[in-house]
Design an enzyme around this catalytic site. Structure first.
Site, short mmCIF file in Angstrom:
data_model
loop_
_atom_site.label_atom_id
_atom_site.label_comp_id
_atom_site.label_asym_id
_atom_site.label_seq_id
_atom_site.Cartn_x
_atom_site.Cartn_y
_atom_site.Cartn_z
N TYR A 54 1.84 14.12 -16.94
CA TYR A 54 0.77 15.11 -16.87
C TYR A 54 -0.30 14.84 -15.83
O TYR A 54 -1.04 15.76 -15.46
CB TYR A 54 0.11 15.27 -18.25
N GLY A 56 -1.71 14.67 -12.39
CA GLY A 56 -1.34 15.15 -11.06
C GLY A 56 -0.75 16.53 -11.13
O GLY A 56 -1.32 17.44 -11.71
N GLY A 58 1.31 19.58 -12.25
CA GLY A 58 2.00 20.16 -13.40
C GLY A 58 1.90 19.33 -14.65
O GLY A 58 0.95 18.59 -14.85
N HIS A 74 -6.63 17.07 -20.69
CA HIS A 74 -7.39 17.65 -19.58
C HIS A 74 -6.75 18.96 -19.12
O HIS A 74 -7.45 19.96 -18.89
CB HIS A 74 -7.47 16.64 -18.43
N ASP A 75 -5.43 18.98 -18.99
CA ASP A 75 -4.73 20.21 -18.61
C ASP A 75 -5.00 21.31 -19.63
O ASP A 75 -5.28 22.46 -19.26
CB ASP A 75 -3.21 19.98 -18.52
N ASP A 120 -13.72 17.57 -17.28
CA ASP A 120 -13.60 16.44 -16.36
C ASP A 120 -14.29 15.20 -16.91
O ASP A 120 -13.77 14.08 -16.81
CB ASP A 120 -14.18 16.81 -14.99
#
EC number: 3.1.1.4
Length: 146
Positions: A54, A56, A58, A74-75, A120
């Site tokens: 996860y 970086g 995609g 985070h995604d 973030d």
């Protein structure tokens, strides 16, 4: 262009495979990089750009460890922020400060900026608390992230 493709394109901007110090980076990713450097000063930010399934570009499958799980969260946080009208997390800048390893999102941010800043900030804090396993850097995504 499909929003998922846009996210992947934005994430690739920080990939160590093509990064150089003078290549442009979306401003939010630059801020995220600085947040990571605030909470994890002993490791270069690019170590997190191609880590696990996860971190970086995609993301799919089961996170390989706690650090990779930080990136999955985070995604997901960015996916939630995108639900705010006209909010594009990879390009939204925000106000924050770093003081002695502590991150604070400032109060003047609009709803989108506040959400992205918090995504973030929480990820950078999560990175600081998760062990880094060199064996999970630059893994074979097709083999390990189904």
């Amino acid at each position: 262009m499909n929003p998922a493709h846009l996210l992947i394109l934005a994430a690739v901007c920080v990939s160590p495979l093509g990064a150089s110090s003078n290549r442009p980076m979306p401003l939010n990713l630059y801020q995220f990089k600085n947040m990571i450097q605030c909470t994890v000063p002993n490791r270069s930010w690019w170590h997190f750009a191609d880590y696990g399934c996860y971190c970086g570009r995609g993301g799919s499958g089961t996170p390989v460890d706690d650090l990779d799980r930080c990136c999955q969260i985070h995604d997901n946080c960015y996916n939630e922020a995108e639900k705010i009208s006209r909010c594009w997390p990879y390009f939204k800048t925000y106000s924050y400060e770093c003081s002695q390893g502590t991150l604070t999102c400032k109060g003047g941010n609009n709803a989108c900026a506040a959400a992205v800043c918090d995504c973030d900030r929480l990820a950078a804090i999560c990175f600081a608390g998760a062990p880094y396993n060199d064996n999970n850097y630059n893994i074979d995504l097709k083999a390990r992230c189904q």
